[in-house]
Design a protein around this motif. Structure first.
Motif, PDB file in Angstrom:
ATOM      1  N   ALA A  23     -10.632  -0.453  -7.624  1.00  0.00           N
ATOM      2  CA  ALA A  23     -10.736  -0.363  -6.167  1.00  0.00           C
ATOM      3  C   ALA A  23      -9.510  -0.966  -5.509  1.00  0.00           C
ATOM      4  CB  ALA A  23     -11.994  -1.079  -5.680  1.00  0.00           C
ATOM      5  N   TYR A  24      -9.104  -0.350  -4.413  1.00  0.00           N
ATOM      6  CA  TYR A  24      -8.075  -0.892  -3.533  1.00  0.00           C
ATOM      7  C   TYR A  24      -8.783  -1.394  -2.286  1.00  0.00           C
ATOM      8  CZ  TYR A  24      -4.014  -1.102  -0.406  1.00  0.00           C
ATOM      9  OH  TYR A  24      -3.044  -1.523   0.466  1.00  0.00           O
ATOM     10  N   PHE A  25      -8.513  -2.645  -1.878  1.00  0.00           N
ATOM     11  CA  PHE A  25      -9.236  -3.218  -0.754  1.00  0.00           C
ATOM     12  C   PHE A  25      -8.269  -3.886   0.216  1.00  0.00           C
ATOM     13  CE2 PHE A  25      -9.046  -6.570  -3.971  1.00  0.00           C
ATOM     14  CZ  PHE A  25      -8.632  -7.670  -3.250  1.00  0.00           C
ATOM     15  N   GLY A  26      -8.754  -4.103   1.422  1.00  0.00           N
ATOM     16  CA  GLY A  26      -7.928  -4.758   2.423  1.00  0.00           C
ATOM     17  C   GLY A  26      -8.760  -5.340   3.545  1.00  0.00           C
ATOM     18  N   ALA A  27      -8.147  -6.255   4.291  1.00  0.00           N
ATOM     19  CA  ALA A  27      -8.786  -6.871   5.451  1.00  0.00           C
ATOM     20  C   ALA A  27      -7.708  -7.281   6.439  1.00  0.00           C
ATOM     21  CB  ALA A  27      -9.618  -8.085   5.045  1.00  0.00           C
ATOM     22  N   ASP A  28      -7.924  -6.974   7.710  1.00  0.00           N
ATOM     23  CA  ASP A  28      -7.049  -7.405   8.793  1.00  0.00           C
ATOM     24  C   ASP A  28      -7.874  -8.258   9.747  1.00  0.00           C
ATOM     25  OD1 ASP A  28      -4.500  -5.964   8.217  1.00  0.00           O
ATOM     26  OD2 ASP A  28      -5.838  -4.234   8.362  1.00  0.00           O
TER      27      ASP A  28
ATOM     28  N   TYR B 257      -4.178 -21.225  -0.402  1.00  0.00           N
ATOM     29  CA  TYR B 257      -4.936 -21.148  -1.651  1.00  0.00           C
ATOM     30  C   TYR B 257      -5.309 -19.720  -2.061  1.00  0.00           C
ATOM     31  CZ  TYR B 257      -5.338 -26.195  -2.152  1.00  0.00           C
ATOM     32  OH  TYR B 257      -5.057 -27.521  -2.341  1.00  0.00           O
ATOM     33  N   ARG B 258      -4.598 -18.709  -1.567  1.00  0.00           N
ATOM     34  CA  ARG B 258      -4.825 -17.349  -2.057  1.00  0.00           C
ATOM     35  C   ARG B 258      -3.908 -17.108  -3.244  1.00  0.00           C
ATOM     36  NH1 ARG B 258      -7.182 -18.733   2.729  1.00  0.00           N
ATOM     37  NH2 ARG B 258      -8.217 -16.980   3.763  1.00  0.00           N
TER      38      ARG B 258
ATOM     39  N   VAL C   9      -4.755  -9.054   4.305  1.00  0.00           N
ATOM     40  CA  VAL C   9      -4.983  -9.138   2.866  1.00  0.00           C
ATOM     41  C   VAL C   9      -5.029  -7.729   2.298  1.00  0.00           C
ATOM     42  CG1 VAL C   9      -6.617  -9.800   1.061  1.00  0.00           C
ATOM     43  CG2 VAL C   9      -6.244 -11.319   3.009  1.00  0.00           C
ATOM     44  N   ARG C  10      -4.333  -7.518   1.181  1.00  0.00           N
ATOM     45  CA  ARG C  10      -4.400  -6.262   0.439  1.00  0.00           C
ATOM     46  C   ARG C  10      -4.499  -6.600  -1.046  1.00  0.00           C
ATOM     47  NH1 ARG C  10      -4.953  -4.966   4.926  1.00  0.00           N
ATOM     48  NH2 ARG C  10      -3.937  -3.290   6.112  1.00  0.00           N
TER      49      ARG C  10
ATOM     50  N   ALA D  51     -11.567  -8.336 -16.550  1.00  0.00           N
ATOM     51  CA  ALA D  51     -11.453  -8.155 -15.104  1.00  0.00           C
ATOM     52  C   ALA D  51     -10.084  -8.632 -14.645  1.00  0.00           C
ATOM     53  CB  ALA D  51     -12.554  -8.918 -14.370  1.00  0.00           C
ATOM     54  N   TYR D  52      -9.493  -7.897 -13.714  1.00  0.00           N
ATOM     55  CA  TYR D  52      -8.184  -8.275 -13.181  1.00  0.00           C
ATOM     56  C   TYR D  52      -8.139  -7.936 -11.693  1.00  0.00           C
ATOM     57  CZ  TYR D  52      -3.173  -8.333 -12.229  1.00  0.00           C
ATOM     58  OH  TYR D  52      -1.941  -8.592 -11.686  1.00  0.00           O
ATOM     59  N   THR D  53      -7.706  -8.882 -10.871  1.00  0.00           N
ATOM     60  CA  THR D  53      -7.538  -8.670  -9.439  1.00  0.00           C
ATOM     61  C   THR D  53      -6.146  -9.115  -9.040  1.00  0.00           C
ATOM     62  OG1 THR D  53      -9.885  -9.123  -9.058  1.00  0.00           O
ATOM     63  CG2 THR D  53      -8.441  -9.151  -7.142  1.00  0.00           C
ATOM     64  N   ASP D  54      -5.429  -8.229  -8.381  1.00  0.00           N
ATOM     65  CA  ASP D  54      -4.086  -8.542  -7.886  1.00  0.00           C
ATOM     66  C   ASP D  54      -4.135  -8.583  -6.362  1.00  0.00           C
ATOM     67  OD1 ASP D  54      -1.233  -8.359  -7.140  1.00  0.00           O
ATOM     68  OD2 ASP D  54      -0.944  -8.023  -9.278  1.00  0.00           O
ATOM     69  N   TYR D  55      -3.812  -9.746  -5.802  1.00  0.00           N
ATOM     70  CA  TYR D  55      -3.772  -9.892  -4.345  1.00  0.00           C
ATOM     71  C   TYR D  55      -2.352  -9.563  -3.891  1.00  0.00           C
ATOM     72  CZ  TYR D  55      -8.214 -12.212  -5.158  1.00  0.00           C
ATOM     73  OH  TYR D  55      -9.499 -12.496  -5.556  1.00  0.00           O
ATOM     74  N   LEU D  56      -2.115  -8.283  -3.609  1.00  0.00           N
ATOM     75  CA  LEU D  56      -0.774  -7.799  -3.302  1.00  0.00           C
ATOM     76  C   LEU D  56      -0.196  -8.488  -2.070  1.00  0.00           C
ATOM     77  CD1 LEU D  56      -1.535  -4.005  -3.827  1.00  0.00           C
ATOM     78  CD2 LEU D  56      -0.512  -5.591  -5.471  1.00  0.00           C
ATOM     79  N   ARG D  57      -1.048  -8.681  -1.067  1.00  0.00           N
ATOM     80  CA  ARG D  57      -0.628  -9.364   0.156  1.00  0.00           C
ATOM     81  C   ARG D  57      -1.758 -10.280   0.612  1.00  0.00           C
ATOM     82  NH1 ARG D  57       3.683  -7.410   2.925  1.00  0.00           N
ATOM     83  NH2 ARG D  57       2.891  -8.117   4.931  1.00  0.00           N
TER      84      ARG D  57
END
Length: 656
Positions: free
Chosen positions: A492-497, A564-565, A523-524, A543-549
């Motif tokens: 999944a690709y996720f984001g929040a503004d 702390y992100r 956040v992306r 499991a792997y999560t990459d916080y691109l932004r």
């Protein structure tokens, strides 16, 4: 480039793992082995019982078997293995432990106990150290903005902790565990009653010395020995259920009391800190939940009532700045829900939520208490203890359409919530599922979400600002999920503004801060997971999560990484059973992150590994030997200045 390589490998391996199992038989393992996404039933995603394949939300389930196999003392220990999850523990056992989802903060992540909010009204967070894993039946993690159904704080997602229910009268369980630095856990669970009325009582006590050496961190963080970090905790949980005619009734009562040493941080940006050898924290949590459920042929009605109380006493007699603080917080809630099938394709859920929160702030400095009775907090109350209050009420509506013989499903909802001191909030959400086959789904979600300022942020003397505005966010995700008889795959690709983000800003040379609303944050990220049964008695998952932004756009910190992100998180777990023996290995990775808004304190990435061996002595008794932090990685701290115990051994004796 690093992210693309990792995701390519994960995708290829994931599809390879999922596809061969589609036509295979379905014997399954003897126990739920790891976080499951596409099996079982989830309650929280749609706020009513929904087969997990019929919700567009990305959902994971941790069972009681998962918690036991991972050797989890609290739910936070096991949640490290769920994609998109960041855990922060302030040191050894008994310390504050919080969890955040998908790059949100802990106060932007809603924690539920049996379906009702459990975040503290004054701090806005939930301390997982107050709820032992032995009382938990399972945990449901719903990723992404969920304010339409659950209201404030559900910006990163929702974690629903479902406590154990009594199953059969006369059953009993017991545990005894000896661990590192004097940690000793003992617990007993008993179920009594008749067929139509059962009660379960769980009692557990934990004590630990937690005295250990820690290494230096840079120039200002010298090596030392962690003292005054001991913990003693007592937990009692009572669960009752039965029938009142056609109504299913349940009650949960929990009491958690702890007395811990509170040395504080060993790091200070102004020079080497001197942890206190005398500071103590005494805390009592009391929770009660009543649930009345009326299931009918094509509808269901539910009434829930809850009250949560917390007394926190913190004091440090160390001269010359001795002080004594007490914070009492209470939350009362009522929730009414109706779910109805309308025709052959629609399920409509509507409900009403209301709550009342209260917090008392009381202080004493150098042995001289503030005088007079508590007053209602107005602005920054001084020289008197003060009481802060908040009330909320909300209506919500959601419609789910699952047309017969159609591969496409859609849901849409809206919530209107009013909270004292802020403007009313209306937040919509929508989600969709496109079934490409019996094994593959495309899913997408969009939701508006919000978080009201907590009572500390509004009214805490010398700190709070009652003029703060709620945080607002737009969250989205899209991805694919695959399921087979022996494995699951998720990408999944996720984001929040977020607008009106609340952060702490220094306002004097002594480092004092106060909360302010800033412009926005973004956040992306990409999350992925593979879960695969390797035969009847073996399992592995990655499991792997990459916080691109994870960017802070506050004027003073524009372009900085959010506090702390991490850059990325990952986990891997595997176990195999051979006869009466079970062997397991679990690994967690947390990437680089900053410990301050200014991005001057960069924390190292870390890896920790746990191994365990379990021997079934008989059908009812088992012995487990576990080694945590096998690498002896003393840099594996979640919060700067709160060192962790290195390699730790434990032995556990349990019955079932």
């Amino acid at each position: 480039m690093r992210t693309l390589i990792v995701l390519t490998v994960v995708t290829v391996v994931g599809f390879a793992a999922a596809i061969p199992s589609l036509a295979a038989p379905t014997p399954g393992p003897s126990a739920t082995p790891a976080p499951k996404q596409l099996s079982g039933v989830v309650v929280t995603a749609q706020r009513h019982q929904t087969p997990i394949g019929r919700t567009s939300r990305h959902v994971w389930i941790l069972s009681a078997a998962d918690l036991e196999r991972l050797g989890a003392a609290t739910a936070a220990d096991a949640l490290r293995f769920v994609p998109g999850t960041v855990v922060q523990e302030y040191g050894a056992y008994g310390s504050l432990a919080t969890v955040a989802l998908r790059g949100a903060s802990t106060s932007q992540t809603l924690i539920l106990i049996n379906g009702l909010p459990a975040n503290e009204p004054d701090t806005g967070s939930f301390d997982f150290s107050t709820l032992p894993a032995s009382t938990i039946d399972h945990i449901e993690v719903v990723q992404g903005g969920s304010s339409t159904l659950y209201g404030s704080a559900a910006m990163g997602g929702v974690i629903n902790i479902v406590t154990k229910e009594p199953v059969s009268a006369g059953s009993a369980t017991a545990i005894a565990q000896w661990g590192y630095r004097g940690e000793f856990t003992r617990g007993l669970g008993v179920t009594l009653g008749a067929q139509n009325f059962l009660g379960r009582v769980d009692v557990q006590t934990v004590s630990a010395n937690n005295e250990f050496a820690y290494p230096a961190y840079g120039i200002l963080y010298p090596a030392g020995v962690r003292t005054n970090d001991d913990a003693k905790e007592e937990n009692t949980s009572v669960n009752l259920n039965g029938r009142l005619g056609a109504v299913l009734a349940a009650a949960t009562l929990q009491n958690n009391a702890s007395n811990i040493g509170s040395p504080g941080s060993v790091f200070s940006p102004f020079g080497p800190a001197q942890p206190s050898g005398l500071a103590r924290q005494q805390r009592i949590y009391q929770r009660m939940n009543l649930d009345f459920d009326l299931p009918l042929a094509r509808s269901e009605f539910e009434l829930q009532l809850s009250t949560d109380g917390r007394r926190l006493h913190f004091y440090d007699p160390t001269p010359p700045f001795a002080y004594d603080t007490q914070g009492n917080a209470n939350s009362r809630q009522i929730a009414l829900r109706a779910t109805m099938e309308v025709g052959q394709s629609n399920v409509v859920t509507t409900g009403y939520d209301a709550g009342n929160d209260t917090a008392l702030f009381d202080f004493a400095f150098a042995g001289v208490p503030y005088g007079g009775p508590p007053v209602q907090c107005e602005g920054i109350a001084k020289n008197k203890p003060c009481v802060a209050r908040d009330t909320t009420s909300a209506l919500y509506l959601q419609d789910e359409e699952h047309a017969p013989n159609s591969p496409f499903s859609v849901s849409a909802g809206v919530r209107n919530e009013q909270s004292a001191g802020t403007k009313p909030v209306s937040v919509p959400s929508t989600g969709a599922i496109l079934k490409l086959s019996d094994a593959f789904d495309l899913v997408a979600n969009y939701a508006r979400a919000f978080r009201n300022p907590n009572l500390d942020e509004r009214y805490y003397p010398g700190y709070g600002d009652p003029a703060l505005l709620p945080e607002y966010g737009a969250t989205f995700d899209g991805g694919v999920r695959a399921r087979g008889s022996h494995g699951d795959f998720n990408l999944a690709y996720f984001g929040a503004d977020t607008n009106n983000l609340i952060i702490n800003v220094p306002f004097d040379k002594f480092g004092d801060v106060h909360p302010v609303n800033v412009s926005r944050a973004r956040v992306r990220g990409i999350e992925s997971s593979i879960s695969r049964d390797l035969g009847r008695f073996a399992h592995a998952s990655i499991a792997y999560t990459d916080y691109l932004r994870a960017v802070d756009y506050a004027l003073a910190f524009s372009g900085n990484r959010l506090l702390y992100r991490p850059t990325a998180t990952a986990s891997a777990t595997a176990w195999v059973a051979r006869g009466t023996w079970t062997y397991g290995l679990d690994t967690v990775f947390v990437g680089r992150r900053y410990a301050d808004e200014a991005n001057t304190e960069l924390m190292r990435p870390y890896v920790t590994t746990s191994v365990h061996v379990k021997k079934r002595i008989s059908s009812r008794f088992a012995v487990t030997l576990q080694v945590d932090n096998l690498e002896n990685n003393s840099s594996a701290e979640d919060v700067l200045g709160y060192p962790v115990i290195g390699r730790a051994f434990s032995i556990r004796v349990s019955t079932r």
